[in-house]
Write a protein that holds these residues in place. Structure first.
Motif, PDB file in Angstrom:
ATOM      1  N   THR A 178       0.839  -1.126   0.358  1.00  0.00           N
ATOM      2  CA  THR A 178      -0.112   0.501  -0.184  1.00  0.00           C
ATOM      3  C   THR A 178       1.398   1.656  -0.346  1.00  0.00           C
ATOM      4  OG1 THR A 178      -2.080  -1.292   1.041  1.00  0.00           O
ATOM      5  CG2 THR A 178      -1.963   1.735   1.413  1.00  0.00           C
ATOM      6  N   LYS A 179       1.492   1.499   1.242  1.00  0.00           N
ATOM      7  CA  LYS A 179       2.660   2.809   1.019  1.00  0.00           C
ATOM      8  C   LYS A 179       4.353   1.999   0.206  1.00  0.00           C
ATOM      9  CE  LYS A 179       3.188   6.945   3.194  1.00  0.00           C
ATOM     10  NZ  LYS A 179       2.642   7.150   4.752  1.00  0.00           N
ATOM     11  N   GLN A 180       5.044   2.534  -0.553  1.00  0.00           N
ATOM     12  CA  GLN A 180       6.374   2.727  -0.999  1.00  0.00           C
ATOM     13  C   GLN A 180       7.313   3.464  -0.712  1.00  0.00           C
ATOM     14  OE1 GLN A 180       6.026   0.398  -4.610  1.00  0.00           O
ATOM     15  NE2 GLN A 180       5.408  -1.981  -4.031  1.00  0.00           N
ATOM     16  N   LEU A 181       8.382   3.354   0.359  1.00  0.00           N
ATOM     17  CA  LEU A 181       8.914   5.066   0.753  1.00  0.00           C
ATOM     18  C   LEU A 181      10.330   4.322  -0.104  1.00  0.00           C
ATOM     19  CD1 LEU A 181       8.583   5.153   4.067  1.00  0.00           C
ATOM     20  CD2 LEU A 181       6.797   6.435   2.348  1.00  0.00           C
ATOM     21  N   LEU A 182      10.085   5.231  -0.910  1.00  0.00           N
ATOM     22  CA  LEU A 182      11.234   4.632  -2.092  1.00  0.00           C
ATOM     23  C   LEU A 182      12.625   5.717  -2.057  1.00  0.00           C
ATOM     24  CD1 LEU A 182       9.115   5.064  -6.203  1.00  0.00           C
ATOM     25  CD2 LEU A 182       9.919   3.466  -4.420  1.00  0.00           C
ATOM     26  N   TYR A 183      12.655   6.643  -1.191  1.00  0.00           N
ATOM     27  CA  TYR A 183      13.994   7.426  -0.795  1.00  0.00           C
ATOM     28  C   TYR A 183      14.681   6.175   0.131  1.00  0.00           C
ATOM     29  CZ  TYR A 183      11.464   8.243   3.562  1.00  0.00           C
ATOM     30  OH  TYR A 183      10.407   8.720   4.158  1.00  0.00           O
ATOM     31  N   ALA A 184      14.021   5.298   0.841  1.00  0.00           N
ATOM     32  CA  ALA A 184      15.058   4.322   1.411  1.00  0.00           C
ATOM     33  C   ALA A 184      15.332   3.764   1.015  1.00  0.00           C
ATOM     34  CB  ALA A 184      13.528   3.686   2.631  1.00  0.00           C
ATOM     35  N   ASP A 185      15.809   3.853  -0.540  1.00  0.00           N
ATOM     36  CA  ASP A 185      16.512   2.962  -1.058  1.00  0.00           C
ATOM     37  C   ASP A 185      17.660   4.011  -1.722  1.00  0.00           C
ATOM     38  OD1 ASP A 185      15.450   0.628  -1.020  1.00  0.00           O
ATOM     39  OD2 ASP A 185      14.253   2.025  -2.784  1.00  0.00           O
ATOM     40  N   LEU A 186      17.742   4.687  -1.507  1.00  0.00           N
ATOM     41  CA  LEU A 186      19.073   6.263  -1.859  1.00  0.00           C
ATOM     42  C   LEU A 186      20.321   5.851  -1.090  1.00  0.00           C
ATOM     43  CD1 LEU A 186      17.427   9.907  -2.266  1.00  0.00           C
ATOM     44  CD2 LEU A 186      18.532   8.163  -3.876  1.00  0.00           C
TER      45      LEU A 186
END
Length: 428
Positions: A178-186
């Motif tokens: 439902t919620k994906q925080l893409l900045y966590a992969d930076l």
């Protein structure tokens, strides 16, 4: 050619303008607790159905042509025919920017018009997923989405929100996805650069910028906006000054993030001639080479560096290739992460929505929207539309593809064209 003949006949033999007026009245009639008003709505509904029945009985595909005639103008219908002939596919997902696309401060009082919202509900009912793709925060987008489209659509499992220009993706009804925080992969290195930029951008700005601009964005999207009317001469002047300041701050942040041996090295005489830190000069050179609009502003501001982009060391260039500098004339100067852009967000949204072979309608006005348009063009995965006041590059892309340009605040015109396209595609 037979289909074109049928559409000619449809618009020549029937009063489609009046039909569309009845349809729009029935669609957007507000809920009023009034017996007289409800009787008026019912009379209009009966008249609408009677006019549609005449079309249904005239054509073999009468239901399809009745729907097209009641929603699309003659020009929109023929544009839809051209699109169907060119692509042979229906649009199976909508990717929509919000500000200055679905709504416009200059044309819609900054609200999404009711007719636009209604057409979006029609697409939803037809099973077409909707991806809202915006630089706004999730809280803002959820608020107007629920208010405009309704909680049922927002939580239906077929709507996704790409927010903060790709920082995250919110797709209600999909469990752990439902919620994906893409900045966590930076990488931490990129995070540190943006932390530095946000902390220094205004405090280290000259007084003219501190008085004339305000800061927007998030951890990985730092934007300076004018404290003057967008598009005015004063806004243009302050944003041009802000662009140079932002590029220089980026150079300082990158210089601080790299080890000494990775920084740009110049002889003393060349460095003295530059008048700025060599890494700042390299930053200006890199982004001037990447964007002619940025180069023009640097030249006008007397900040164009006397070195070529070839002088930028690989270590610095590899960082710059992950960081975007964007210039919007008289509107904004922006630094963002290229790994957290709308394309990455849309790809994640489509995956969660299980749109395996997208053919999208992408609507937007900015360079961040342009990247999504270019992505669908490169992958034969959709068509693009933009308002007439879109950024120059965005407008050029749309004009050289399918010319789907609409007036300020009239995104509904393109939506109705695509609505007609989807009905025509069903006839295949």
């Amino acid at each position: 050619m037979e289909r074109y003949d049928l559409v000619y006949r449809l618009y020549d033999e029937f009063d489609t303008k009046t039909l569309q007026e009845y349809q729009e009245f029935v669609d957007v009639f507000p809920p009023i607790d009034s017996r007289v008003a409800l009787e008026h709505w019912q009379d209009a509904s009966d008249e609408l159905e009677g006019r549609k029945d005449e079309i249904r009985s005239t054509f073999a595909a009468g239901e399809t042509f009745a729907e097209i005639a009641s929603r699309a103008t003659r020009d929109q219908a023929f544009t839809a025919l051209d699109l169907e002939a060119k692509y042979g596919r229906a649009v199976n997902v909508l990717v929509l920017d919000v500000d200055e696309t679905l709504r416009s401060a200059g044309g819609t009082d900054n609200e999404i018009p009711r007719d636009t919202l209604h057409v979006l509900t029609e697409f939803h009912e037809a099973g077409v997923p909707i991806v809202i793709c915006t630089g706004q925060t999730l809280e803002n987008v959820k608020g107007f989405a629920i208010q405009g489209l309704g909680s049922e659509i927002v939580h239906s499992g077929t709507l996704s929100i790409v927010y903060e220009a790709g920082n995250g993706v919110f797709t209600p009804g999909h469990g752990a996805d439902t919620k994906q925080l893409l900045y966590a992969d930076l990488d931490p290195e990129i995070r540190d650069i943006f932390d530095t930029l946000r902390a220094r951008m205004l405090p280290e700005a000259p007084e003219s910028l501190r008085r004339g601009c305000h800061l927007q964005g998030n951890e990985f999207n730092v934007t300076m906006k004018p404290n003057y009317e967008t598009g005015s001469n004063r806004a243009r002047e302050i944003i041009d000054e802000a662009l140079v300041h932002m590029i220089d701050q980026l150079g300082r942040a990158v210089s601080g993030a790299l080890e000494g041996e990775e920084a740009i090295s110049l002889d003393d005489e060349t460095a003295a001639d530059l008048g700025v830190d060599p890494t700042i000069a390299a930053t200006r050179a890199f982004y001037a080479d990447a964007d002619p609009e940025i180069r023009a502003v640097l030249e006008q501001q007397g900040a164009y560096p006397d070195i070529g982009v070839a002088a930028v060391p690989d270590a610095i260039a590899s960082l710059f290739e992950r960081i975007d500098v964007a210039y919007y004339e008289a509107d904004a100067a922006e630094i963002g992460s290229l790994e957290l852009n709308k394309v990455a967000g849309v790809e994640h949204a489509l995956s969660v929505l299980d749109v395996a072979e997208p053919f999208a309608l992408v609507m937007g006005d900015s360079k961040s929207d342009l990247r999504v348009m270019e992505w669908v063009a490169e992958n034969d995965a959709g068509i693009a539309a933009a308002p007439e006041h879109a950024s120059r590059d965005t407008l050029d892309h749309v004009l050289t593809s399918d010319e789907l340009v609409f007036d300020r605040g009239k995104s509904v015109d393109v939506l109705r064209t695509v609505y007609a396209l989807n009905h025509l595609a069903r006839l295949n």
